[in-house]
Motif scaffolding. Structure first.
Motif, PDB file in Angstrom:
ATOM      1  N   THR A  69      12.467  -0.770 -27.297  1.00  0.00           N
ATOM      2  CA  THR A  69      11.925  -0.565 -25.961  1.00  0.00           C
ATOM      3  C   THR A  69      12.575  -1.549 -25.006  1.00  0.00           C
ATOM      4  O   THR A  69      12.615  -2.753 -25.268  1.00  0.00           O
ATOM      5  CB  THR A  69      10.395  -0.766 -25.941  1.00  0.00           C
ATOM      6  N   THR A  70      13.127  -1.029 -23.949  1.00  0.00           N
ATOM      7  CA  THR A  70      13.717  -1.906 -22.941  1.00  0.00           C
ATOM      8  C   THR A  70      12.633  -2.752 -22.280  1.00  0.00           C
ATOM      9  O   THR A  70      11.455  -2.373 -22.251  1.00  0.00           O
ATOM     10  CB  THR A  70      14.459  -1.091 -21.874  1.00  0.00           C
ATOM     11  N   LEU A  71      13.021  -3.882 -21.755  1.00  0.00           N
ATOM     12  CA  LEU A  71      12.061  -4.795 -21.149  1.00  0.00           C
ATOM     13  C   LEU A  71      11.595  -4.265 -19.795  1.00  0.00           C
ATOM     14  O   LEU A  71      12.215  -3.386 -19.197  1.00  0.00           O
ATOM     15  CB  LEU A  71      12.706  -6.175 -20.984  1.00  0.00           C
ATOM     16  N   GLN A  72      10.484  -4.828 -19.338  1.00  0.00           N
ATOM     17  CA  GLN A  72       9.977  -4.439 -18.024  1.00  0.00           C
ATOM     18  C   GLN A  72      10.868  -5.014 -16.926  1.00  0.00           C
ATOM     19  O   GLN A  72      11.529  -6.043 -17.103  1.00  0.00           O
ATOM     20  CB  GLN A  72       8.547  -4.934 -17.834  1.00  0.00           C
ATOM     21  N   ALA A  73      10.829  -4.339 -15.798  1.00  0.00           N
ATOM     22  CA  ALA A  73      11.574  -4.790 -14.623  1.00  0.00           C
ATOM     23  C   ALA A  73      10.621  -4.844 -13.438  1.00  0.00           C
ATOM     24  O   ALA A  73       9.563  -4.177 -13.435  1.00  0.00           O
ATOM     25  CB  ALA A  73      12.735  -3.841 -14.332  1.00  0.00           C
ATOM     26  N   PRO A  74      10.927  -5.640 -12.428  1.00  0.00           N
ATOM     27  CA  PRO A  74      10.070  -5.660 -11.232  1.00  0.00           C
ATOM     28  C   PRO A  74       9.967  -4.273 -10.623  1.00  0.00           C
ATOM     29  O   PRO A  74      10.943  -3.513 -10.628  1.00  0.00           O
ATOM     30  CB  PRO A  74      10.805  -6.629 -10.298  1.00  0.00           C
ATOM     31  N   PRO A  75       8.800  -3.897 -10.112  1.00  0.00           N
ATOM     32  CA  PRO A  75       8.635  -2.543  -9.548  1.00  0.00           C
ATOM     33  C   PRO A  75       9.429  -2.379  -8.266  1.00  0.00           C
ATOM     34  O   PRO A  75       9.768  -3.348  -7.579  1.00  0.00           O
ATOM     35  CB  PRO A  75       7.133  -2.451  -9.302  1.00  0.00           C
ATOM     36  N   SER A  76       9.740  -1.146  -7.979  1.00  0.00           N
ATOM     37  CA  SER A  76      10.411  -0.845  -6.717  1.00  0.00           C
ATOM     38  C   SER A  76       9.393  -0.840  -5.573  1.00  0.00           C
ATOM     39  O   SER A  76       8.179  -0.928  -5.795  1.00  0.00           O
ATOM     40  CB  SER A  76      11.099   0.516  -6.794  1.00  0.00           C
ATOM     41  N   SER A  77       9.849  -0.715  -4.357  1.00  0.00           N
ATOM     42  CA  SER A  77       8.961  -0.746  -3.191  1.00  0.00           C
ATOM     43  C   SER A  77       8.071   0.494  -3.147  1.00  0.00           C
ATOM     44  O   SER A  77       8.524   1.597  -3.484  1.00  0.00           O
ATOM     45  CB  SER A  77       9.786  -0.817  -1.898  1.00  0.00           C
ATOM     46  N   PRO A  78       6.816   0.348  -2.749  1.00  0.00           N
ATOM     47  CA  PRO A  78       5.944   1.530  -2.587  1.00  0.00           C
ATOM     48  C   PRO A  78       6.512   2.467  -1.524  1.00  0.00           C
ATOM     49  O   PRO A  78       7.211   2.049  -0.591  1.00  0.00           O
ATOM     50  CB  PRO A  78       4.615   0.927  -2.137  1.00  0.00           C
ATOM     51  N   LEU A  79       6.189   3.748  -1.674  1.00  0.00           N
ATOM     52  CA  LEU A  79       6.705   4.764  -0.765  1.00  0.00           C
ATOM     53  C   LEU A  79       5.574   5.328   0.109  1.00  0.00           C
ATOM     54  O   LEU A  79       4.392   5.150  -0.182  1.00  0.00           O
ATOM     55  CB  LEU A  79       7.351   5.885  -1.576  1.00  0.00           C
ATOM     56  N   ASN A  80       5.944   6.022   1.185  1.00  0.00           N
ATOM     57  CA  ASN A  80       5.012   6.767   2.055  1.00  0.00           C
ATOM     58  C   ASN A  80       3.878   5.885   2.585  1.00  0.00           C
ATOM     59  O   ASN A  80       2.692   6.259   2.566  1.00  0.00           O
ATOM     60  CB  ASN A  80       4.437   7.979   1.308  1.00  0.00           C
ATOM     61  N   ILE A  81       4.210   4.700   3.037  1.00  0.00           N
ATOM     62  CA  ILE A  81       3.189   3.803   3.603  1.00  0.00           C
ATOM     63  C   ILE A  81       2.775   4.297   4.985  1.00  0.00           C
ATOM     64  O   ILE A  81       3.631   4.662   5.807  1.00  0.00           O
ATOM     65  CB  ILE A  81       3.735   2.373   3.680  1.00  0.00           C
ATOM     66  N   SER A  82       1.491   4.311   5.250  1.00  0.00           N
ATOM     67  CA  SER A  82       0.975   4.695   6.592  1.00  0.00           C
ATOM     68  C   SER A  82      -0.196   3.758   6.952  1.00  0.00           C
ATOM     69  O   SER A  82      -0.803   3.153   6.089  1.00  0.00           O
ATOM     70  CB  SER A  82       0.523   6.161   6.600  1.00  0.00           C
ATOM     71  N   ALA A  83      -0.467   3.661   8.234  1.00  0.00           N
ATOM     72  CA  ALA A  83      -1.559   2.791   8.720  1.00  0.00           C
ATOM     73  C   ALA A  83      -2.326   3.528   9.827  1.00  0.00           C
ATOM     74  O   ALA A  83      -1.719   4.243  10.643  1.00  0.00           O
ATOM     75  CB  ALA A  83      -1.005   1.478   9.227  1.00  0.00           C
ATOM     76  N   SER A  84      -3.649   3.326   9.859  1.00  0.00           N
ATOM     77  CA  SER A  84      -4.500   3.932  10.910  1.00  0.00           C
ATOM     78  C   SER A  84      -5.536   2.906  11.358  1.00  0.00           C
ATOM     79  O   SER A  84      -5.953   2.073  10.557  1.00  0.00           O
ATOM     80  CB  SER A  84      -5.157   5.225  10.411  1.00  0.00           C
ATOM     81  N   VAL A  85      -5.948   2.982  12.599  1.00  0.00           N
ATOM     82  CA  VAL A  85      -6.918   2.049  13.170  1.00  0.00           C
ATOM     83  C   VAL A  85      -8.337   2.452  12.733  1.00  0.00           C
ATOM     84  O   VAL A  85      -8.741   3.591  12.920  1.00  0.00           O
ATOM     85  CB  VAL A  85      -6.824   1.994  14.693  1.00  0.00           C
ATOM     86  N   LEU A  86      -9.043   1.507  12.158  1.00  0.00           N
ATOM     87  CA  LEU A  86     -10.431   1.735  11.785  1.00  0.00           C
ATOM     88  C   LEU A  86     -11.378   1.143  12.817  1.00  0.00           C
ATOM     89  O   LEU A  86     -12.432   1.721  13.094  1.00  0.00           O
ATOM     90  CB  LEU A  86     -10.712   1.153  10.399  1.00  0.00           C
ATOM     91  N   SER A  87     -11.052  -0.036  13.333  1.00  0.00           N
ATOM     92  CA  SER A  87     -11.866  -0.680  14.366  1.00  0.00           C
ATOM     93  C   SER A  87     -10.980  -1.701  15.079  1.00  0.00           C
ATOM     94  O   SER A  87      -9.799  -1.792  14.780  1.00  0.00           O
ATOM     95  CB  SER A  87     -13.094  -1.350  13.745  1.00  0.00           C
ATOM     96  N   TYR A  88     -11.616  -2.455  15.994  1.00  0.00           N
ATOM     97  CA  TYR A  88     -10.832  -3.424  16.733  1.00  0.00           C
ATOM     98  C   TYR A  88     -10.317  -4.525  15.817  1.00  0.00           C
ATOM     99  O   TYR A  88      -9.394  -5.276  16.201  1.00  0.00           O
ATOM    100  CB  TYR A  88     -11.638  -3.996  17.900  1.00  0.00           C
ATOM    101  N   SER A  89     -10.907  -4.646  14.613  1.00  0.00           N
ATOM    102  CA  SER A  89     -10.485  -5.757  13.744  1.00  0.00           C
ATOM    103  C   SER A  89     -10.012  -5.281  12.373  1.00  0.00           C
ATOM    104  O   SER A  89      -9.837  -6.085  11.440  1.00  0.00           O
ATOM    105  CB  SER A  89     -11.630  -6.737  13.541  1.00  0.00           C
ATOM    106  N   SER A  90      -9.784  -4.000  12.182  1.00  0.00           N
ATOM    107  CA  SER A  90      -9.355  -3.514  10.856  1.00  0.00           C
ATOM    108  C   SER A  90      -8.450  -2.325  11.014  1.00  0.00           C
ATOM    109  O   SER A  90      -8.513  -1.565  11.967  1.00  0.00           O
ATOM    110  CB  SER A  90     -10.568  -3.188   9.991  1.00  0.00           C
ATOM    111  N   LEU A  91      -7.568  -2.200   9.990  1.00  0.00           N
ATOM    112  CA  LEU A  91      -6.623  -1.078   9.894  1.00  0.00           C
ATOM    113  C   LEU A  91      -6.884  -0.335   8.603  1.00  0.00           C
ATOM    114  O   LEU A  91      -7.195  -0.922   7.560  1.00  0.00           O
ATOM    115  CB  LEU A  91      -5.195  -1.580   9.948  1.00  0.00           C
TER     116      LEU A  91
END
Length: 292
Positions: A270-292
């Motif tokens: 079994t090959t060794l583990q490698a660091p994960p790649s970057s997450p995909l399809n990141i999105s952000a939405s406003v929930l309130s004046y102090s949270s996303l």
């Protein structure tokens, strides 16, 4: 001296010089040979009686021919007994002081490795030890006098390697992962020792993708079939696209003049583990004046 060039049937070398000459040089003799010499005087009345015979021998030369009947027989997995016939007296051109045995085989870098060993001039055999298993050697012999070596004999191969030729049993294999994308695979010689191995065939196959998403194998080879020379019993997988944290199956078979052997028992790595790649399809939405 091995020869006495005396008698009515002996080869004759004559040299005519003028009547005032009291010395001459004769050429065309064989090395390390004793000759009889005499002088006659000639006048207009004819040739006189020969002088008292004097004997003289020529110096040593190098051997004219190579040893004959050279043979090589395997006596152990890493030892070969080399034998040959002594040179005929007429071709030695001196006293044989040593024999040189030259043996060649493929080396780890694919080139021809050549080694020389010497034995006494009275010997007609030499055991070569610490050789590589499952490797066929090319062997030649030449003789030495005090003046140097004669020609090498024509190369012979270790004849016993083909004496019991057969399709070999599979080798024992041992894999080990090095990194997330490379592995070191090694194997042993087959149990049969008296065979000539032309090459090894290595089969590497994905058996289980340990990654959460099996699509990490998309665009990757799921199987590799690699051939290496018969003197090589390892392979480092680093130029192929191994996948991190993935199980592979590894098998080896032997190729000889008699055909292919059976595949070895599969071994996994079994090959060794490698660091994960970057997450995909990141999105952000406003929930309130102090949270996303």
């Amino acid at each position: 001296y091995p020869q006495q060039m005396i008698g009515p049937n002996a080869p004759t070398i004559r040299s005519l010089v003028n009547g005032t000459t009291l010395a001459t040089t004769l050429t065309g003799f064989n090395p390390y040979t004793q000759y009889s010499c005499y002088v006659t005087a000639n006048t207009s009345a004819g040739e006189g009686s020969p002088s008292i015979i004097s004997t003289a021998g020529t110096a040593e030369g190098v051997p004219s021919v190579s040893p004959s009947n050279v043979a090589a027989i395997t006596i152990a997995p890493t030892s070969v007994n080399v034998t040959w016939s002594q040179l005929p007296n007429t071709d030695r051109n001196g006293i044989i002081v040593a024999y040189e045995v030259r043996f060649s085989s493929p080396s780890s870098n694919g080139k021809l490795g050549t080694f020389d060993v010497n034995t006494s001039g009275s010997s007609n055999q030499r055991v070569l030890n610490s050789l590589q298993e499952c490797v066929q050697y090319s062997i030649s012999v030449r003789a030495y006098t005090s003046q140097g070596p004669g020609p090498f004999s024509s190369p012979v191969l270790d004849s016993s390697l083909n004496m019991y030729a057969q399709v070999p049993q599979p080798p024992e294999v041992l894999p080990s992962a090095l990194t997330a994308t490379s592995a070191n695979l090694t194997w042993s010689c087959p149990l049969e020792k008296n065979i000539t191995i032309n090459s090894y065939s290595v089969n590497v196959t994905v058996t289980y993708p340990r990654s959460i998403h099996a699509d990490c194998l998309h665009g990757k080879n799921l199987s590799y079939y690699i051939t290496v020379p018969g003197y090589q019993r390892y392979i480092r997988l680093e130029d192929v696209s191994l996948v991190p944290f993935t199980s592979y199956s590894f098998e080896v078979l032997v190729n000889t003049n008699e055909g292919e052997g059976e595949l070895s028992t599969p071994r996994s790595f079994t090959t060794l583990q490698a660091p994960p790649s970057s997450p995909l399809n990141i999105s952000a939405s406003v929930l309130s004046y102090s949270s996303l």
